[in-house]
Design an enzyme around this catalytic site. Structure first.
Site, PDB file in Angstrom:
ATOM      1  N   GLU A 263     161.639  14.754  19.160  1.00 50.74           N
ATOM      2  CA  GLU A 263     162.382  15.110  20.358  1.00 50.74           C
ATOM      3  C   GLU A 263     163.765  14.500  20.235  1.00 50.74           C
ATOM      4  O   GLU A 263     163.917  13.364  19.758  1.00 50.74           O
ATOM      5  CB  GLU A 263     161.696  14.585  21.622  1.00 50.74           C
ATOM      6  CG  GLU A 263     162.486  14.904  22.889  1.00 50.74           C
ATOM      7  CD  GLU A 263     161.751  14.544  24.175  1.00 50.74           C
ATOM      8  OE1 GLU A 263     162.246  14.893  25.253  1.00 50.74           O
ATOM      9  OE2 GLU A 263     160.681  13.918  24.095  1.00 50.74           O
TER      10      GLU A 263
ATOM     11  N   CYS B 162     160.489  16.639  27.275  1.00 49.22           N
ATOM     12  CA  CYS B 162     161.194  17.122  28.454  1.00 49.22           C
ATOM     13  C   CYS B 162     162.423  17.943  28.096  1.00 49.22           C
ATOM     14  O   CYS B 162     162.937  18.687  28.936  1.00 49.22           O
ATOM     15  CB  CYS B 162     161.575  15.939  29.336  1.00 49.22           C
ATOM     16  SG  CYS B 162     160.156  15.131  30.118  1.00 49.22           S
TER      17      CYS B 162
ATOM     18  N   ASN C  41     155.182  21.760  28.506  1.00 49.36           N
ATOM     19  CA  ASN C  41     155.170  20.352  28.142  1.00 49.36           C
ATOM     20  C   ASN C  41     154.884  19.515  29.375  1.00 49.36           C
ATOM     21  O   ASN C  41     155.748  19.355  30.225  1.00 49.36           O
ATOM     22  CB  ASN C  41     156.513  19.934  27.542  1.00 49.36           C
ATOM     23  CG  ASN C  41     156.588  18.428  27.358  1.00 49.36           C
ATOM     24  OD1 ASN C  41     155.934  17.863  26.488  1.00 49.36           O
ATOM     25  ND2 ASN C  41     157.376  17.757  28.197  1.00 49.36           N
ATOM     26  N   GLU C  42     153.705  19.022  29.491  1.00 47.10           N
ATOM     27  CA  GLU C  42     153.220  18.097  30.513  1.00 47.10           C
ATOM     28  C   GLU C  42     153.686  18.414  31.940  1.00 47.10           C
ATOM     29  O   GLU C  42     153.932  17.519  32.747  1.00 47.10           O
ATOM     30  CB  GLU C  42     153.541  16.641  30.135  1.00 47.10           C
ATOM     31  CG  GLU C  42     154.985  16.240  30.104  1.00 47.10           C
ATOM     32  CD  GLU C  42     155.169  14.766  29.699  1.00 47.10           C
ATOM     33  OE1 GLU C  42     156.178  14.192  30.146  1.00 47.10           O
ATOM     34  OE2 GLU C  42     154.334  14.218  28.957  1.00 47.10           O
TER      35      GLU C  42
END
Length: 668
Positions: free
Chosen positions: A43, A256, A389-390
């Protein structure tokens, strides 16, 4: 030695080599597990890409920095005006008639005077200076590719490109390398030069000096070392550190970062704007508070996966914003935004077009043709695709995920979809429960779980021992780490990975997170690899990950190792002890690995019985040990594994030092 003897020796050597690589049948007693358990998760956090893995040496080369990204920033950020010889001029950021709409800002240099009225023996010209990321590190004799787009206005210009070492205020830099280009085109045109420094320098700067009066537009300035990892534009030492982990896959680009973090959908990462020529890519505000140039884009990610033999695992947004409503990671007041269902086909197309770009035939598919035009006519062989993503697993999320999942799997049923279990994936968490409910309803192949915990959790918890064995959906532990970077944290992670290997029929993939952090730019701690301009700094956790990455296999044996206080048939690691073992066989490489972790303050004796395996005469022993609170940092690297060759035995006792991880490797 006669020719017949030489030929016989060569044939014998070739036969031994072939036998060593010929797959074998696993002895009885092993449990089939995933051989893709250890991967990496990249990331762009803590300046991991620009100023990190991406080898570009200049900062803000496209003049796209903005106050919307950070207060006080603008197109001139990371640049300074220089006017040696008391030259005069002005610089103006402009956006009319740019190189490309995705790259709208450029700088116009107006040179009014290039020499003082009195004689000046030093440098002359008017222009800009870039100091890179805390200085530009260059090596004597190495070659650096400089490139820039110029658009001339009026009479032709001579432009001097200088690589120098700053000497202090009011003094010209010490010359390291230089080149001069002639600019006459009234349209945007790319100019290049090769700079070869005369000596090493850790804090060099680059100056672009216009030597004639008039106006000149400038954009997309770049300085790249020619010596990058496999020639593909990535910083060689950082890429090699990842290669040495022997990862089986790479998840990217986030995190994120995928869905814009706290900024909303306008800032969502869109892969299509990261694959073209560098001057046509769209820079983006990074979730973690800086700018992403997208010089490291999807093409480079896929190329790197191919270079390391990793499976690519791209993650795409699925119509729902970041999970901030749960109050995690500084996003307490963020609402969860959703795309109207009438607009979801756009996000479906993002996924389908990516599959076709990665795997399609350039002769019949426009996206595949773009891949081929970029230099890769052969398909990348995409197998995995992550969606989301989460995010919090709300009804709105479930509706949108279900829509995109069904559309993608209907068209490409062979693509393995990786879903999400939301943030904080522990039993009892409502997101985890709702995520699993959705996964089982859809028959989802893999679900992505995330959690960061103190070392006490990883020392004692064995989450996957209680997972049902009959679920179709497998687990990808996509983000996890102990919350410090000491040796005891690394050993706790090692114990937890032993338990993951034991549950390798339930857990199919894992990746530590975050991966990289640049010195003085850490957005998150701890990280697996820290770095500055000169070198990577490998943490204790890095070495644990490396041992597990080297020791992948398809079969797990639970009964080859016992400890002094074990009852018969007890498997380790257990929740009530802080030591454990794992024995893994790789039938493809004919290698057997015995991993032993002792996270206690006492020496532990283990009894090893490998009678069912046919071992070669020697083995390799690697030990990682030290004080529990020792850590590798910028000032010291006290912890590193030590390796030796030993005689291979089928049955033996081994003493495990306090606070240690030991790995024995055998060739079968």
């Amino acid at each position: 030695m006669n020719k017949r003897t030489i030929l016989a020796a060569l044939l014998a050597a070739a036969t031994v080599g072939l036998n060593a690589q010929k797959p074998m049948k696993a002895p009885k007693g092993g449990k089939a597990i995933s051989d893709e358990l250890i991967g990496i998760f990249f990331e762009d956090i803590s300046s991991s890409a620009d100023g990190g893995l991406y080898a570009e040496l200049l900062q803000n080369g496209s003049f796209e920095f903005s106050p919307a990204e950070r207060d006080g920033w603008g197109p001139g950020t990371a640049w300074k005006q220089v006017r040696p010889g008391h030259s005069l001029g002005t610089m103006q950021a402009r956006m009319d008639n740019p190189i490309h709409p995705n790259n709208p800002t450029y700088m116009r240099l107006h040179t009014e005077r290039v020499k003082e009225y009195y004689d000046y023996a030093g440098w002359k010209g008017y222009g800009l200076q870039n100091d890179g990321f805390d200085g530009i590190s260059v090596k004597a004799g190495a070659k650096y590719d400089f490139s820039v787009f110029f658009r001339n206005i009026g009479a032709a210009k001579q432009v001097r490109i200088v690589l120098g070492e700053p000497q202090g205020w009011g003094k010209d830099p010490k010359l390291l390398a230089e080149a001069t280009v002639s600019v006459s085109s009234a349209d945007w045109q790319k100019y290049t030069a090769v700079l070869t420094p005369s000596e090493d320098c850790k804090n060099a700067c680059l100056q672009i000096l216009v030597l004639n009066q008039g106006d000149l537009d400038i954009d997309q300035v770049s300085l790249m070392p020619q010596d990058t990892y496999k020639g593909h534009g990535l910083r060689k030492d950082l890429a090699q550190a990842l290669a040495d982990l022997q990862p089986k896959f790479m998840r990217f680009p986030g995190g994120c970062v995928v869905h814009g973090g706290g900024d909303g959908f306008w800032n969502t990462y869109r892969w299509k704007t990261t694959i073209g020529p560098k001057e046509q890519r769209r820079g983006l505000k990074n979730t973690w508070g800086y700018h992403q140039s997208m010089g490291l884009g999807y093409y480079e990610y896929f190329q790197f996966c191919e270079d390391l033999g990793m499976q690519p695992l791209p993650i795409l947004p699925c119509g729902v914003s970041c999970q901030g409503t749960n109050g995690g990671w500084g996003m307490k007041n963020q609402a969860q935004d959703v795309v109207p269902m009438g607009e979801m086909d756009e996000w479906v197309a993002e996924a389908i077009d990516l599959i076709e770009w990665a795997n399609g035939d350039p002769a019949t598919n426009k996206w595949a043709k773009m891949r081929a035009d970029a230099g890769h006519p052969k398909p990348f062989g995409l197998k995995y695709l992550g969606l989301g993503n989460e995010e919090k697993i709300t009804p709105e999320f479930a509706e949108r995920f279900r829509y995109i999942y069904n559309k993608v799997t209907a068209k490409y049923p062979d693509i393995v979809i990786v879903g999400t279990a939301g943030p904080g994936s522990h039993p009892g968490n409502p997101d985890l429960e709702n995520g699993w409910k959705l996964a089982e309803e859809l028959g989802m192949p893999i679900i992505d779980e995330h959690y960061y915990e103190p070392n006490s959790y990883f020392l004692s918890k064995r989450q996957y021992d209680s997972y049902p064995r009959d679920r179709k959906t497998k687990v990808y532990l996509g983000e996890y780490a102990s919350k410090d970077k000491k040796l005891i944290d690394a050993l706790a992670e090692g114990l937890y990975l032993l338990h993951v290997e034991r549950n390798g029929d339930v857990v199919c993939m894992t990746s530590y997170a975050p991966l990289f952090a640049r010195k003085k730019a850490e957005s998150w701690n701890p990280d697996l690899i820290y770095f500055d301009n000169e070198r990577p700094y490998l943490t204790c956790s890095y070495y644990v990950q490396q041992l597990f990455g080297k020791s992948s296999g398809q079969f797990y044996y639970s009964d080859c190792v016992s400890f002094n206080d074990d009852a018969p048939g007890v498997e380790q690691p257990r929740e009530d002890v802080h030591y454990g073992q794992s024995v893994v066989l790789n039938v493809k490489t004919r290698r057997l690995f015995v991993k032993l972790v002792n996270a206690t303050d006492k020496e532990i004796e283990a009894d090893v019985n490998l009678n069912r395996f046919s071992l070669k005469k020697t083995a390799t022993k690697t030990v990682l040990t030290g004080a529990p609170d020792a850590e590798n940092n910028y000032d010291a690297q006290p912890i590193a594994p030590k390796t030796e060759t030993i005689k291979a035995k089928k049955k033996f006792d081994i003493d495990l030092p306090p606070y240690s991880m030991t790995m024995l490797e055998y060739q079968l």
